[in-house]
Design a protein around this motif. Structure first.
Motif, PDB file in Angstrom:
ATOM      1  N   GLU B  80      54.389   0.652  93.057  1.00  0.00           N
ATOM      2  CA  GLU B  80      55.056   1.565  92.129  1.00  0.00           C
ATOM      3  C   GLU B  80      55.909   0.801  91.148  1.00  0.00           C
ATOM      4  N   ASP B  81      55.955   1.345  89.938  1.00  0.00           N
ATOM      5  CA  ASP B  81      56.864   0.785  88.948  1.00  0.00           C
ATOM      6  C   ASP B  81      58.290   1.132  89.371  1.00  0.00           C
ATOM      7  N   VAL B  88      51.188   0.776  89.741  1.00  0.00           N
ATOM      8  CA  VAL B  88      50.947  -0.563  89.197  1.00  0.00           C
ATOM      9  C   VAL B  88      50.132  -1.310  90.253  1.00  0.00           C
ATOM     10  N   ASP B 540      61.460  -5.678  93.201  1.00  0.00           N
ATOM     11  CA  ASP B 540      62.149  -5.653  91.912  1.00  0.00           C
ATOM     12  C   ASP B 540      63.651  -5.450  92.067  1.00  0.00           C
TER      13      ASP B 540
END
Lengths: 305, 545
Positions: B80-81, B88, B540
């Protein structure tokens, strides 16, 4: 004495059987089941689950099956934890609860006996009033108030210890102090009462008249009798410390059995409810027996019959 | 004797005072480095987790929050973004979708590795999904896989696995054939039920398709995610550390994550204040105002795809009258509930699906209109509520549910003259009452499994296992059936809007508010974006003072 203990142990069997039977059927008659959830599982999945755990058999059959496996010491699989057995859960969580309970008990005894003896020996002085006040406050302030207060002070304000968790030895301080304080208060009051009664007895006066030192009078002669009420209190108290640690375990997030005990009922984890109830029932019965034996041993006027 | 005693005691008291003073002066030295400071220094994120996981087997996971841990240990075909969660590349480096949108071909990256070094293959995914669909496992979320052709029949024992629309032409190509076009198929692959497991590892510790297999434990667990399982102390902490075999390890900046299972919200908040947590799972509603005032920098209020609503049992007399249901629904002042009671940034719900769900918003809405509500009630034969027996409103024991129920009770009494009896029960008892249809009005919640309006609207279909109201509308069912087979996004949304308008018109439920996720977050946590499903891809996220 051995006959006494053997008879008491034999009496335990029907008592436990009644407890197991009552718990087994009571938890089954509570609305909802282990697989009742906010998001429904499909009927097919539910059938598979019930078949896996044998919940599709008639209730009396399940009861007999449970008793059968219990004879082999098998408490069954947990419903909430799909890959664990109740035996594993208890083996993992009980030591934590025992550690919490034992340290708290030592705290309770150390604090309670000291306060109680001081108050009794310095009867009607400021020391007595102070000890009695502390004890009274200890009885009145519940653990769920004392615990967070101690956390605010020592964990958040001073930053000396963690607010929750059971990681390092220092994490034992606040929970054991909190749980210990409440029982210390009761013990202090009982010790004071018991000591005062004993200190007014003839044999204490005799001891003093014979020139025994004050310390010898108190610790050697008075304490043994003065502790009797404390000992009869300790049986239910230890059971209470062990079973009632739920609140402390929640406040300080201790991975003990108390939380599992309470949550298992909410989760309808039938086997875990039964497992913990059987364990606690056995503990309470066993502790009461120990207390009875200790009382006879401490009080020469009693006899095993 | 008394005089003799006071001497030493007052001396002792002096000593005690001295010792206390000494201790107090040492206080500064005793204050140890907080867990959070240490975490910032070493790159370890400390996250509060609420309840402990029942198990780390992704296919047996039942709670939405299980994803928080499992997404660190495992990775699906797509990831996932971090900002808006759009799919993604994950294990699949790219994919192709057929023109009729029913066949997806995934091309797996050569560098995808399990934590034991084995390559992640297409067969791994097929074997994992077969496991989820095997009836004996009793996976709670197996029905999410029904979008695969033939999966439902196989799961219900009516078909053969050969007929399930899965094929692996080679180790790095996976072809999935769906029952019908499913726009949310890719996002849904991030649900734990779709995660792969390393089957040889599972089989080493027992049957892969039966419960009671203790493979998902430290020292045994083999995953393919950015982190590996280091330690799991039940009801205490789950420790994961950075995986050296993860294909995108260079991008992972956290050295590890420690999940602290703190199931008491108050204890969790205290732990945050004591510097033990970077992130809490939640915040008690009563503390929101204080944080807003004193430390707004740590308070986070993110939107969440979930709706708080009341189910109305349309099988019951009175509630089978749509006028009475509409009257009750129109006489709820949602703004007052959100603004005066909850005060956690929640959104008043005028439809069932939260606005902005994958670009969809309901066109129809349920306003607060007391005059119209009174007119409807009079039309039904109960002007001013006269002659109407009291309704029973059931909710599970919780302070928040109670105050909302009391507010609604008062609104109905004041505006419609309708009396309501409040009945609170323990959670499982309310769920059982719901199953048995043994309620009139029932407090309920729905949170989405994936970001798509169908995740909300599907529950009101006649054949849905989550409907419970007895409400059934063939037109509604057919609109959703059509929408499920419509490829064009605008056309599909229009069908959903029609369906939702029908739903709000007939009011088998009363939407109250759309949730927010209220929690505490240290300023050192970076890359933690507000997302609708409360998902935060760890690769991230980083820590920086």
């Amino acid at each position: 004495m051995l006959r006494f203990i053997a008879r008491r142990l034999l009496e335990t069997i029907p008592v436990l059987l009644i407890i197991i039977t009552a718990t087994f059927f009571m938890i089954r008659f509570v609305p909802g089941g282990p697989f009742t959830a906010e998001k429904a599982v499909t009927p097919e999945i539910l059938r598979n689950l019930e078949a896996h755990y044998g919940l599709n058999k008639p209730l009396h059959r399940q009861y007999l099956d449970y008793l059968g496996s219990l004879l082999h010491g098998d408490l069954g699989p947990s419903f909430k934890y799909p890959n664990r057995t109740v035996n594993e859960i208890i083996a993992e969580k009980l030591p934590t609860s025992l550690e919490l309970g034992l340290i708290s008990l030592l705290v309770a005894l150390a604090l309670g006996l000291t306060l109680g003896i001081l108050a009794a020996v310095r009867r009607n002085t400021w020391l007595d009033y102070l000890c009695s006040t502390v004890a009274m406050v200890g009885i009145c302030v519940p653990t769920f108030v004392l615990g967070p207060l101690l956390v605010l002070l020592f964990a958040i304000h001073f930053g000396w210890v963690n607010a929750s968790g059971w990681y390092s030895p220092v994490d034992r301080v606040l929970p054991c102090l909190t749980l210990g304080c409440v029982y210390a208060a009761y013990i202090a009051r009982l010790t004071r009462g018991g000591m005062l009664e004993v200190l007014s007895q003839d044999y204490i006066r005799t001891a003093r008249a014979k020139g025994a030192s004050e310390a010898r009078v108190i610790f050697r002669h008075a304490l043994r009798g003065g502790l009797l009420p404390v000992v009869s209190f300790l049986g239910p108290a230890i059971a209470g410390i062990l079973t009632g640690s739920f609140v402390i375990e929640t406040i300080f997030q201790i991975p003990g059995l108390g939380r599992e005990f309470v949550n298992s009922a909410f989760n309808r984890d039938y086997t875990l409810v039964l497992g913990t109830v059987i364990l606690y029932a056995t503990l309470i019965i066993g502790l009461n027996l120990v207390v009875d034996v200790a009382q006879v041993w401490l009080n020469p006027r009693l006899k095993f019959e | 004797m008394r005089r003799r005693a006071t001497g030493p005691i007052s001396f002792r008291a002096t000593r005690l005072a001295l010792a206390t003073a000494l201790l107090a002066s040492l206080a500064g030295c005793l204050r140890h480095e907080s867990v959070v400071d240490q975490g910032n220094r070493t790159g370890v994120l400390h996250r509060g987790l609420g309840h402990d996981l029942a198990d780390l087997d992704p296919h047996l996971a039942t709670q939405a929050s299980d994803y928080d841990v499992l997404s660190a240990l495992l990775e699906g075909l797509v990831a996932e973004d971090p900002v808006d969660l759009h799919p993604v590349p994950g294990v699949a480096e790219r994919w192709e979708i057929s023109a009729d949108r029913t066949t997806y071909t995934f091309f797996l990256r050569a560098s995808a590795r399990w934590s034991n070094g084995d390559p992640v293959t297409a067969q791994d995914f097929i074997a994992s999904w077969r496991r989820v669909l095997t009836p004996a496992l009793g996976a709670d979320n197996a029905n999410l896989l029904y979008v695969i052709q033939g999966a439902e029949a196989f799961h219900k024992g009516l078909g053969d696995f050969q007929q399930v629309g899965l094929a692996a032409p080679d180790a790095r190509t996976l072809r999935v054939t769906l029952e019908h076009p499913t726009p949310y198929f890719l996002p849904m692959l991030n649900h734990t039920a779709w995660f792969p497991v390393h089957l040889p590892t599972v089989q080493k510790y027992g049957s892969a398709t039966e419960r009671g297999n203790p493979w998902a434990q430290p020292g045994r667990f083999v995953g393919n995610g950015p982190f590996v399982l280091e330690k799991w102390r039940r009801s205490q902490e789950i420790v994961v550390t950075k995986s050296p075999t993860y294909w995108d390890a260079a991008r992972v900046r956290l050295a590890g994550v420690t999940f602290h299972t703190i199931d008491s919200v108050d204890a969790e908040e205290r732990a945050f204040r004591a510097g033990q947590l970077h992130l809490t799972a939640s915040l008690p509603p009563g503390k929101i105002a204080a944080y807003r005032q004193a430390s707004p920098s740590v308070l986070r209020i993110d939107p969440l795809l979930a709706t708080y609503f009341y189910r109305l049992n349309v099988r019951r007399p009175l509630l089978n009258d749509v006028r009475i249901r509409r009257a009750l629904a129109l006489a709820v002042d949602r703004d007052a509930i959100v603004g005066k009671i909850l005060r956690g940034g929640q959104l008043a719900a005028r439809a069932f699906t939260p606005p902005g769900t994958a670009g969809y918003a309901s066109a129809a809405s349920l306003p607060t209109d007391f005059a119209q509500a009174r007119a409807l009630l009079a039309d039904a034969g109960y002007p001013g509520g006269r002659g109407l027996p009291p309704f029973e409103l059931t909710f599970n024991s919780s302070e928040t549910h109670r105050v909302i129920a009391e507010a609604v009770q008062e609104m109905w009494r004041r505006e419609l003259g309708v009396e309501t009896r409040l009945a609170n029960q323990e959670l499982k008892s309310t769920l059982e009452a719901r199953r048995a249809g043994n309620f009139s009005i029932l407090r309920s919640v729905w949170n989405a499994d994936y970001v798509d309006p169908s995740s909300f609207l599907d529950i009101w279909r006649t054949d849905s296992g989550n409907n419970y109201t007895g409400w059934s509308n063939p037109a509604y069912d057919s609109l959703l059936f059509q929408a499920a087979r419509t490829v064009d996004a605008a056309e599909r949304n229009a069908l959903f809007q029609k369906a939702e308008a029908l739903l709000l018109d007939e009011a088998p439920m009363i939407p109250i508010y759309h949730y927010t996720h209220v929690y505490l977050c240290q300023p050192s946590v970076r890359g933690w974006h507000p997302t609708l499903l409360d998902h935060h891809p760890y690769r991230d996220v980083w820590l920086q003072e």
